[in-house]
Design an enzyme around this catalytic site. Structure first.
Site, mmCIF file in Angstrom:
data_model
loop_
_atom_site.group_PDB
_atom_site.id
_atom_site.type_symbol
_atom_site.label_atom_id
_atom_site.label_comp_id
_atom_site.label_asym_id
_atom_site.label_seq_id
_atom_site.Cartn_x
_atom_site.Cartn_y
_atom_site.Cartn_z
ATOM 1 N N ARG A 7 0.623 -0.927 -0.310
ATOM 2 C CA ARG A 7 -0.100 0.241 -0.014
ATOM 3 C C ARG A 7 0.318 1.032 -0.202
ATOM 4 O O ARG A 7 0.391 2.785 -0.913
ATOM 5 C CB ARG A 7 -0.837 0.155 1.375
ATOM 6 C CG ARG A 7 -1.795 1.374 1.307
ATOM 7 C CD ARG A 7 -2.142 1.541 2.536
ATOM 8 N NE ARG A 7 -0.870 1.212 3.602
ATOM 9 C CZ ARG A 7 -0.828 2.923 4.045
ATOM 10 N NH1 ARG A 7 -0.267 3.793 3.425
ATOM 11 N NH2 ARG A 7 0.885 2.576 4.615
ATOM 12 N N HIS A 118 -5.302 7.844 8.553
ATOM 13 C CA HIS A 118 -4.267 7.117 10.267
ATOM 14 C C HIS A 118 -3.341 7.945 9.953
ATOM 15 O O HIS A 118 -2.067 7.385 8.878
ATOM 16 C CB HIS A 118 -4.483 5.710 10.472
ATOM 17 C CG HIS A 118 -4.331 5.707 11.813
ATOM 18 N ND1 HIS A 118 -4.251 5.295 12.874
ATOM 19 C CD2 HIS A 118 -2.265 5.437 12.519
ATOM 20 C CE1 HIS A 118 -4.163 4.925 13.750
ATOM 21 N NE2 HIS A 118 -2.847 5.220 13.428
ATOM 22 N N GLU A 147 -4.346 8.675 17.468
ATOM 23 C CA GLU A 147 -4.206 9.552 16.619
ATOM 24 C C GLU A 147 -2.836 10.641 16.846
ATOM 25 O O GLU A 147 -2.401 11.165 15.871
ATOM 26 C CB GLU A 147 -4.967 9.562 15.248
ATOM 27 C CG GLU A 147 -5.756 8.819 14.767
ATOM 28 C CD GLU A 147 -5.908 8.748 13.693
ATOM 29 O OE1 GLU A 147 -5.257 9.114 12.304
ATOM 30 O OE2 GLU A 147 -6.522 8.308 13.888
ATOM 31 N N ALA A 162 -4.604 0.534 14.417
ATOM 32 C CA ALA A 162 -4.726 1.345 14.411
ATOM 33 C C ALA A 162 -5.879 0.889 15.922
ATOM 34 O O ALA A 162 -6.393 1.343 17.512
ATOM 35 C CB ALA A 162 -6.381 2.692 13.926
#
Length: 171
Positions: A7, A118, A147, A162
């Site tokens: 990614r 994020h 965050e 997360a």
């Protein structure tokens, strides 16, 4: 770039181009492949919101996105050869067994541009979620979680991580 690859590598490649990438397919591919990734309701909502757009021809799509048609056509023809062979010699990308060449419209297209979902930076905390100053000392009565904090994942992370932040520091 290998679209099924890392990614972060994909996102960096799109940003380096300086403009969004485009993913598209003919109606038959969209009908068979989209159902593997989203519900019909999600697809309809994306169409209604303009996230996914429908074009009768490649030329219409090229004009809308301001892509040189000759380059789009050449790339499309090249990829159609890969789809027929079910083999991508450039990046070894995978093809669904039921994919067909994108040789006739209508076509459905979606622009791709990395988004912040994020953050991976912020104040430094210790294992008690106490904020640490520049000198490495705890700032009394100041806590942070989620965050707003940094340093847990580094430059890249898996999407589900997360949740670990939430459970560990939220509790």
């Amino acid at each position: 770039i290998k679209e099924t690859g890392n990614r972060k590598v994909r996102a960096d490649a799109i940003v380096a181009m300086g403009h969004p990438a485009l993913i598209y397919g003919c109606e038959q591919n969209v009908k068979t492949q989209v159902s593997k990734n989203m519900s019909p309701e999600q697809f309809e909502r994306a169409m209604k919101n303009g996230v996914i757009r429908k074009f009768n021809t490649l030329k219409e799509m090229a004009d809308f996105y301001k892509i040189p048609y000759d380059q789009l056509k050449a790339t499309n023809d090249k990829m159609n050869g890969y789809i027929k062979a079910k083999k991508d010699p450039d990046f070894d990308c995978q093809f669904f067994a039921d994919s067909v060449p994108n040789d006739k419209g209508p076509f459905y297209a979606c622009r791709l541009w990395p988004r912040v979902h994020h953050t991976m930076g912020g104040v430094v905390i210790n294992t008690a979620a106490e904020v640490i100053d520049r000198r490495g000392e705890v700032i009394a009565n100041l806590y942070a979680a989620g965050e707003v904090t940094g340093g847990i994942h580094g430059a890249s992370r898996l999407g589900g991580n997360a949740i670990a932040d939430c459970l560990t520091f939220g509790r």
